[in-house]
Design an enzyme around this catalytic site. Structure first.
Site, short mmCIF file in Angstrom:
data_model
loop_
_atom_site.label_atom_id
_atom_site.label_comp_id
_atom_site.label_asym_id
_atom_site.label_seq_id
_atom_site.Cartn_x
_atom_site.Cartn_y
_atom_site.Cartn_z
CG HIS A 1 -2.05 -1.02 1.22
ND1 HIS A 1 -3.13 -0.77 0.38
CD2 HIS A 1 -2.23 -2.28 1.66
CE1 HIS A 1 -4.02 -1.86 0.44
NE2 HIS A 1 -3.50 -2.80 1.27
CG ASP B 1 -3.36 -3.75 4.88
OD1 ASP B 1 -2.27 -2.86 5.15
OD2 ASP B 1 -4.37 -3.66 4.31
CD GLU B 2 -5.54 -6.04 1.07
OE1 GLU B 2 -6.64 -6.46 0.56
OE2 GLU B 2 -5.58 -4.84 1.05
CB VAL B 3 2.60 -7.57 1.85
CG1 VAL B 3 4.20 -7.27 0.96
CG2 VAL B 3 2.81 -6.84 3.06
CD GLU C 1 -3.30 -9.15 6.13
OE1 GLU C 1 -3.63 -8.40 7.35
OE2 GLU C 1 -3.95 -8.76 5.22
#
Ligand SMILES: *[C@@H]1O[C@H](CO)[C@@H](O)[C@H](O)[C@H]1NC(C)=O
Ligand SMILES: *[C@@H]1O[C@H](CO)[C@@H](O)[C@H](O)[C@H]1NC(C)=O
Ligand SMILES: *[C@@H]1O[C@H](CO)[C@@H](O)[C@H](O)[C@H]1NC(C)=O
Ligand SMILES: *[C@@H]1O[C@H](CO)[C@@H](O)[C@H](O)[C@H]1NC(C)=O
Length: 531
Positions: free
Chosen positions: A265, A325-327, A377
């Site tokens: 992000h 998050d969300e790597v 995460e």
């Protein structure tokens, strides 16, 4: 000293008799409340004021209360003119002041995770007093007081004899706004803070930057916002804006927790800091696109150390939200330097590389005396966390239902925040607030010790499809359902009673100038443009 009250209605849990009765529309519902069905006091807008009780440990000069004492008469009575001559009705005593008594001799300076927000309100002919442990509790009590006042058909302002003992169920009651996907003007953030205070929310989670834009004005790295914002003149939060938000929130008992989400992000960061992001490869050559923060370079950590030193001093709260998050691993996978580094370190998966980065970042942030919150995460990927880390649960089903995640995290001994069922940016036809309202944060397997690690939750308003034009109606009153779940007793679950109070509260928001959307068919005495 309180006189014994002739109270017919003991509203604990809310009794059906409260349906529709003025004086019992408080949102969120207090822990203990009793309202007289037939005795009330009258208030005159021109005479009524708030006063520090002589016995209060906090006295004039405390900005938090001084300013609340100025703000609340306007909220309660509106700008006037007041149509009828306000004379008390039969059997009504006129009350010209609410005495406010704070026990602890401290005026802040900032609300914290452990601030005590308890208060008691005693309103009758003999006593007209708000008692609180801290100024933050006094703010909550003032808000409740403002919601108890109603106007009779003759235009009289009245408040029923009432006794309230109130305190929050959870200490962390937050709302997330995303100012990266769409820029939200300062005024919109300030208005949201006002409405948060009406709902007794106490944490503004500012998801300030993300892939699309970097509107935070950095003193240390001005290129970040110059190159990374949508427009470096009009679409940034200057140092002054950030200070304004923090102070406005403070005066309403709201903590500001900034989130600077890394290593994913972060596309907007790369524009102002060349070399910060991982170059992605197409075959043997760089493709010209970029992935997450480059975790293998020493200068990455030098940058993070300077950047977070600034962030730690700008945002006074003990906690920073560090994201995580969300790597997306595909770019790391494509990059030969990353491959070589992983081989050298013996990392056999990308979670390990991510953990390597996050651990270094957590050490940097800890060295500035800050605590941290991370998205789930970071925990899921087995990053070594300090014991006082707060883990934020956001995934609804993947890789597991959120209740299972709550169990797993608390079993490991970490404190947890719940957001998974409270993504208010998602909308659907009908009364979707009910589903939000029915969530029980402690509804997971686990011991009482585990449950005690749930410190609250946050309503989230992600910004893909939300900007200043639709933020307010999408948030309110739906976020109110989360506010009540986090403040009120676990036993307050009756959706029908909640509907009546929330409908009334939504009308009250319109009266206060907030463009809150309707729950269902109906009307308000004061519609939005009549306020
Ligand atoms: C008001 O309530 C009190 C106590 O319950 C009762 O004694 C009194 O008769 C009521 N007064 C009226 C006018 O209903
Ligand atoms: C408050 O008092 C009014 C007038 O006495 C009464 O009509 C109303 O029902 C009372 N509210 C509650 C919650 O009892
Ligand atoms: C606040 O209320 C809670 C719940 O009743 C109680 O445990 C706590 O002792 C109270 N704190 C103070 C300072 O009154
Ligand atoms: C990075 O820092 C480490 C530890 O200080 C050092 O051993 C290493 O040689 C440095 N790498 C480069 C490329 O400068």
């Amino acid at each position: 000293m309180a006189l014994p009250l002739p109270l017919l209605l003991l509203l604990l849990p809310p009794a059906a008799a409260a349906r529709g009765a003025p004086g019992a529309y408080v949102w969120p519902w207090p822990q203990k409340i009793s309202v007289s069905p037939n005795r009330s006091c009258a208030l005159h807008p021109g005479l009524f004021h708030f006063e520090y009780s002589a016995a209060s440990a906090v006295q004039p000069g405390c900005a938090v209360l001084d300013q609340a004492f100025v703000r609340y008469p306007g909220i309660i009575f509106g700008p006037g003119p007041w149509l009828s001559p306000d004379r008390p009705g039969l059997k009504q005593t006129m009350k010209n002041s609410l005495q406010v008594l704070v026990a602890v001799p401290e005026c802040g300076p900032f609300p914290e995770m452990n601030s005590v927000e308890n208060y008691t309100l005693i309103l009758n002919d003999h006593d007209f007093i708000l008692k609180a442990h801290t100024v933050w509790g006094a703010l909550r009590g003032l808000e409740t007081f403002s919601q108890l006042i109603w106007r009779s058909d003759e235009g009289m302002f009245s408040v029923n004899w009432t006794e309230i003992v109130d305190f929050p169920r959870f200490p962390h009651r937050g709302l997330l706004l995303d100012t990266s996907r769409h820029y939200l003007p300062l005024e919109v953030i300030l208005e949201t803070l006002d409405v948060m205070a009406y709902n007794k929310f106490n944490v503004f989670h500012w998801h300030i930057v993300d892939d699309p834009s970097f509107p935070y004005e950095s003193m240390t790295f001005p290129e970040l916002n110059r190159k990374g914002s949508y427009n470096p003149i009009s679409h940034i939060y200057t140092i002054g804006d950030v200070k304004t938000v923090i102070e406005y929130a403070r005066l309403r008992g709201i903590r500001v927790i900034a989130e600077f989400d890394t290593p994913g992000h972060t596309l907007s960061w790369g524009k102002g800091v060349p070399g910060l992001l991982t170059p992605c490869y197409a075959g043997a050559t760089p493709s010209g696109t970029y992935g997450p923060i480059n975790p293998i370079l020493n200068k990455t950590y030098e940058f993070m150390a300077s950047f977070f030193q600034e962030i730690s001093s700008v945002f006074p709260d003990f906690y920073l939200h560090l994201g995580g998050d969300e790597v997306d691993f595909t770019c790391w996978q494509s990059n030969p330097d990353i491959q070589a580094f992983m081989k050298e370190k013996g990392f056999d998966n990308y979670e390990k590389l991510e953990s390597f980065y996050i651990q270094k970042l957590l050490n940097i942030v800890s060295s500035y005396g800050k605590g941290y919150i991370v998205w789930q995460e970071v925990f899921d990927n087995n990053v070594k966390l300090r014991p006082d880390t707060v883990v934020h649960v956001w995934r609804e089903t993947q890789p597991s239902p959120y209740a299972f995640e709550m169990d797993t995290i608390t079993k490991a001994g970490y404190r947890v925040l719940l957001s998974a069922p409270w993504y208010l940016n998602r909308i659907s036809y009908g009364e979707d607030w009910q589903e939000i309202y029915r969530v029980e944060p402690l509804n997971f397997e686990g011991s009482p010790e585990q449950k005690a690690l749930v410190i609250g939750g946050e309503a989230c308003m992600w910004g893909e499809y939300v900007d200043e034009t639709n933020l307010t109606p999408r948030l309110w009153p739906r976020a109110g359902a989360v506010a009540e779940r986090l403040w009120s007793s676990q036993s307050v679950t009756d959706v029908g009673l909640a509907y009546d109070r929330l409908t009334h509260f939504r009308c009250e928001l319109l009266r206060r100038g907030v463009q809150a959307q309707p729950l269902n068919v109906g009307y308000c005495e004061h519609e939005y443009f009549q306020h």
